[in-house]
Design an enzyme around this catalytic site. Structure first.
Site, PDB file in Angstrom:
ATOM      1  N   PHE A  12      38.025 -14.639 -11.366  1.00 29.25           N
ATOM      2  CA  PHE A  12      38.463 -13.241 -11.455  1.00 29.25           C
ATOM      3  C   PHE A  12      38.294 -12.536 -10.096  1.00 29.25           C
ATOM      4  CE2 PHE A  12      36.301  -9.027 -12.547  1.00 29.25           C
ATOM      5  CZ  PHE A  12      37.455  -8.278 -12.363  1.00 29.25           C
ATOM      6  N   LYS A  90      22.180 -25.121 -11.366  1.00 30.36           N
ATOM      7  CA  LYS A  90      22.510 -26.003 -10.224  1.00 30.36           C
ATOM      8  C   LYS A  90      23.563 -25.354  -9.327  1.00 30.36           C
ATOM      9  CE  LYS A  90      21.938 -30.751 -11.884  1.00 30.36           C
ATOM     10  NZ  LYS A  90      22.710 -31.902 -12.379  1.00 30.36           N
ATOM     11  N   THR A  91      24.564 -24.742  -9.961  1.00 25.84           N
ATOM     12  CA  THR A  91      25.638 -24.116  -9.180  1.00 25.84           C
ATOM     13  C   THR A  91      25.076 -23.026  -8.285  1.00 25.84           C
ATOM     14  OG1 THR A  91      27.345 -24.636 -10.797  1.00 25.84           O
ATOM     15  CG2 THR A  91      27.784 -22.772  -9.357  1.00 25.84           C
ATOM     16  N   ASN A  98      24.170 -25.766  -0.269  1.00 22.34           N
ATOM     17  CA  ASN A  98      25.311 -26.423   0.393  1.00 22.34           C
ATOM     18  C   ASN A  98      26.109 -25.453   1.257  1.00 22.34           C
ATOM     19  OD1 ASN A  98      24.831 -29.042  -0.545  1.00 22.34           O
ATOM     20  ND2 ASN A  98      25.800 -28.590  -2.512  1.00 22.34           N
ATOM     21  N   GLY A 101      23.968 -24.436   4.296  1.00 17.08           N
ATOM     22  CA  GLY A 101      23.925 -25.536   5.280  1.00 17.08           C
ATOM     23  C   GLY A 101      25.186 -25.541   6.119  1.00 17.08           C
ATOM     24  N   ARG A 105      25.517 -24.890  10.217  1.00 13.12           N
ATOM     25  CA  ARG A 105      26.145 -25.821  11.172  1.00 13.12           C
ATOM     26  C   ARG A 105      27.240 -25.133  11.972  1.00 13.12           C
ATOM     27  NH1 ARG A 105      25.345 -29.131   6.961  1.00 13.12           N
ATOM     28  NH2 ARG A 105      27.444 -29.044   6.121  1.00 13.12           N
ATOM     29  N   TYR A 144      21.130 -18.038 -15.290  1.00 17.33           N
ATOM     30  CA  TYR A 144      21.960 -17.191 -14.418  1.00 17.33           C
ATOM     31  C   TYR A 144      21.076 -16.262 -13.582  1.00 17.33           C
ATOM     32  CZ  TYR A 144      25.722 -13.936 -13.107  1.00 17.33           C
ATOM     33  OH  TYR A 144      26.621 -13.148 -12.412  1.00 17.33           O
ATOM     34  N   THR A 174      31.757  -5.629 -13.273  1.00 17.12           N
ATOM     35  CA  THR A 174      33.074  -5.380 -12.691  1.00 17.12           C
ATOM     36  C   THR A 174      34.153  -5.901 -13.636  1.00 17.12           C
ATOM     37  OG1 THR A 174      32.096  -5.614 -10.512  1.00 17.12           O
ATOM     38  CG2 THR A 174      34.487  -5.792 -10.622  1.00 17.12           C
TER      39      THR A 174
HETATM   40  P1  NAD Z   1      34.502 -16.056 -12.830  1.00 18.99           P
HETATM   41  O1  NAD Z   1      33.832 -16.893 -13.842  1.00 18.99           O
HETATM   42  O2  NAD Z   1      35.844 -15.497 -13.123  1.00 18.99           O
HETATM   43  O3  NAD Z   1      34.603 -16.810 -11.424  1.00 18.99           O
HETATM   44  C1  NAD Z   1      33.702 -17.805 -11.014  1.00 18.99           C
HETATM   45  C2  NAD Z   1      34.493 -18.906 -10.319  1.00 18.99           C
HETATM   46  O4  NAD Z   1      33.583 -19.910  -9.858  1.00 18.99           O
HETATM   47  C3  NAD Z   1      35.474 -19.606 -11.271  1.00 18.99           C
HETATM   48  O5  NAD Z   1      36.717 -19.760 -10.632  1.00 18.99           O
HETATM   49  C4  NAD Z   1      34.816 -20.956 -11.540  1.00 18.99           C
HETATM   50  O6  NAD Z   1      35.738 -21.960 -11.862  1.00 18.99           O
HETATM   51  C5  NAD Z   1      34.102 -21.205 -10.230  1.00 18.99           C
HETATM   52  N1  NAD Z   1      32.970 -22.116 -10.342  1.00 18.99           N
HETATM   53  C6  NAD Z   1      31.990 -22.118 -11.277  1.00 18.99           C
HETATM   54  N2  NAD Z   1      31.128 -23.125 -11.025  1.00 18.99           N
HETATM   55  C7  NAD Z   1      31.581 -23.758  -9.917  1.00 18.99           C
HETATM   56  C8  NAD Z   1      31.128 -24.887  -9.185  1.00 18.99           C
HETATM   57  N3  NAD Z   1      30.024 -25.559  -9.541  1.00 18.99           N
HETATM   58  N4  NAD Z   1      31.847 -25.279  -8.106  1.00 18.99           N
HETATM   59  C9  NAD Z   1      32.973 -24.616  -7.735  1.00 18.99           C
HETATM   60  N5  NAD Z   1      33.453 -23.554  -8.401  1.00 18.99           N
HETATM   61  C10 NAD Z   1      32.755 -23.130  -9.473  1.00 18.99           C
HETATM   62  O7  NAD Z   1      33.470 -14.878 -12.505  1.00 18.99           O
HETATM   63  P2  NAD Z   1      33.640 -13.597 -11.558  1.00 18.99           P
HETATM   64  O8  NAD Z   1      33.452 -12.417 -12.405  1.00 18.99           O
HETATM   65  O9  NAD Z   1      34.848 -13.729 -10.734  1.00 18.99           O
HETATM   66  O10 NAD Z   1      32.338 -13.750 -10.654  1.00 18.99           O
HETATM   67  C11 NAD Z   1      32.400 -14.256  -9.334  1.00 18.99           C
HETATM   68  C12 NAD Z   1      31.014 -14.156  -8.706  1.00 18.99           C
HETATM   69  O11 NAD Z   1      30.571 -12.795  -8.706  1.00 18.99           O
HETATM   70  C13 NAD Z   1      29.954 -14.960  -9.447  1.00 18.99           C
HETATM   71  O12 NAD Z   1      29.088 -15.559  -8.522  1.00 18.99           O
HETATM   72  C14 NAD Z   1      29.212 -13.912 -10.243  1.00 18.99           C
HETATM   73  O13 NAD Z   1      27.876 -14.279 -10.474  1.00 18.99           O
HETATM   74  C15 NAD Z   1      29.306 -12.711  -9.326  1.00 18.99           C
HETATM   75  N6  NAD Z   1      29.183 -11.462 -10.094  1.00 18.99           N
HETATM   76  C16 NAD Z   1      30.194 -11.021 -10.893  1.00 18.99           C
HETATM   77  C17 NAD Z   1      30.034  -9.852 -11.631  1.00 18.99           C
HETATM   78  C18 NAD Z   1      31.121  -9.298 -12.512  1.00 18.99           C
HETATM   79  O14 NAD Z   1      30.894  -8.279 -13.173  1.00 18.99           O
HETATM   80  N7  NAD Z   1      32.307  -9.850 -12.554  1.00 18.99           N
HETATM   81  C19 NAD Z   1      28.830  -9.153 -11.572  1.00 18.99           C
HETATM   82  C20 NAD Z   1      27.817  -9.650 -10.774  1.00 18.99           C
HETATM   83  C21 NAD Z   1      28.007 -10.789 -10.020  1.00 18.99           C
END
Ligand code: NAD
Ligand code: UDP
Length: 311
Positions: A12, A90-91, A98, A101, A105, A144, A174
């Site tokens: 998103f 893990k993610t 990752n 790092g 570099r 999380y 958001t």
């Molecule tokens: P989302 O779930 O739409 O997007 C997350 C993206 O990360 C997806 O495209 C998913 O496929 C990808 N992803 C997940 N695990 C992965 C991995 N191991 N390797 C590669 N890609 C991976 O969520 P979002 O709302 O777009 O959130 C994006 C970021 O913003 C996240 O880190 C989330 O924690 C942070 N965030 C979002 C909000 C919100 O309200 N939307 C609030 C606080 C923080």
């Protein structure tokens, strides 16, 4: 023109960010494993020679020559991040290692998409960046919340120890177009339910509060933060301070969609935070940023987007 890596770029927020960066004339690599992201979100960028889509899981190392990294990869909706809690932790943690790092570099700048969840179920209200939070380390949201807290720790330690050029933003709830209809978060759930005239599902009494930020405001804040001087690393709250109860949100959505949906009450998930509101004084001061889209206007855009795909 900069070469910019966006992890989680098909999600998103990531897809809006990729669009913004491409429109500014940058070269963008979008890294995603498509767990919650979708090619549809970035289909309009596929023919652009400055856009590259790479299927990759950030728990494994990745290399490319870039100037900046936005680290967004991580599912953000409770139903998805709890689906495979170990992979979520893990993610956040290995993904941060990752990406940090790689930044080290390349001497690239790296921005972490952290979250208001680092404040847990906050006792301090509104939340300022110096509040350490009230987080359950062993609950169902911990994969999380604690994953994101550990990522912030790693960012700060790579910065202090290895001089990596970091930026941390704490994003508050958001919403906007390109959320999945079945994303599970409250704004998309209510809009889809209302458009389909299905029951609106309030968890608990609906007295819990959130402060909802429209996607365009977030993207502006993110880009401004990335472009601050190296000595400002954050963390900085990026959110809309207007706070609403979940019941108020449901009523607004029903009114704006002219829906015949009924409100029904379901059990409150465990550890669901009672209140959340950002103090954005620091963002105003350092980024000269404040949100400009208020809830009703943002909801109208969201309704327009879901009108064709919801039911
Ligand atoms: P989302 O779930 O739409 O997007 C997350 C993206 O990360 C997806 O495209 C998913 O496929 C990808 N992803 C997940 N695990 C992965 C991995 N191991 N390797 C590669 N890609 C991976 O969520 P979002 O709302 O777009 O959130 C994006 C970021 O913003 C996240 O880190 C989330 O924690 C942070 N965030 C979002 C909000 C919100 O309200 N939307 C609030 C606080 C923080
Ligand atoms: N919520 C709700 N009905 C839904 C989805 C969520 O009442 O269909 C509630 C949820 O319990 C929480 C709030 O809305 O109190 C925000 O939930 P969301 O998952 O969007 O974000 P988070 O809890 O992570 O802030």
């Amino acid at each position: 023109m900069k070469r910019i890596l966006v992890s989680g770029g098909a999600g998103f927020i990531g897809s809006h960010l990729c669009t913004r960066l491409i429109n500014e004339g940058h070269d963008v690599i979008c890294l995603d494993n498509f767990f919650t992201g979708s090619k549809n979100n970035i289909i309009h960028l596929m023919d652009n020679h400055h856009f590259e889509l790479v299927r990759h899981d950030v728990t494994h190392p990745y290399t490319a020559e870039v100037d900046e990294i936005y680290n967004l990869a991580c599912p953000a909706s409770p139903i998805y991040y709890q689906y495979d809690a170990i992979q979520t932790a893990k993610t956040s943690v290995m993904g941060a290692i990752n990406m940090l790092g790689l930044a080290q570099r390349l001497n690239a700048r790296i921005l972490q998409a952290s979250t208001s969840e680092v404040y847990g179920d906050p006792i301090v209200h509104p939340q300022t960046e110096d509040y350490w939070g009230n987080v359950n380390p062993i609950g169902i949201r911990s994969c999380y919340d604690e994953g994101k807290r550990c990522a912030e720790t790693l960012f700060m330690d790579y910065h202090r120890q290895n001089k990596v050029r970091i930026k941390i933003i704490r994003i508050f709830n958001t919403y906007g177009p390109k959320m999945l209809p079945h994303d599970g978060r409250v704004v998309s759930n209510f809009v889809v339910q209302a458009l389909c005239n299905n029951d609106i599902t309030i968890y608990g009494s609906g007295e819990q509060t959130r402060s909802f930020q429209y996607i365009d405001d977030l993207i502006e804040g993110m880009v401004r933060m990335m472009n601050t001087d190296d000595d400002f690393v954050g963390p900085v709250n990026i959110g809309n301070p207007n706070e609403f109860s979940i019941l108020e949100l449901a009523e607004k959505v029903i009114r704006l969609t002219n829906s015949s949906s009924k409100i029904i009450f379901k059990p409150l998930p465990f550890d669901d935070p009672k209140q959340r509101q950002p103090d954005i004084s620091l963002a105003k001061e350092k980024l000269n940023w404040h949100p400009t889209v208020q809830l009703e206007e943002g909801l109208e855009n969201m309704i327009e987007y879901f009108k064709y795909i919801a039911c």
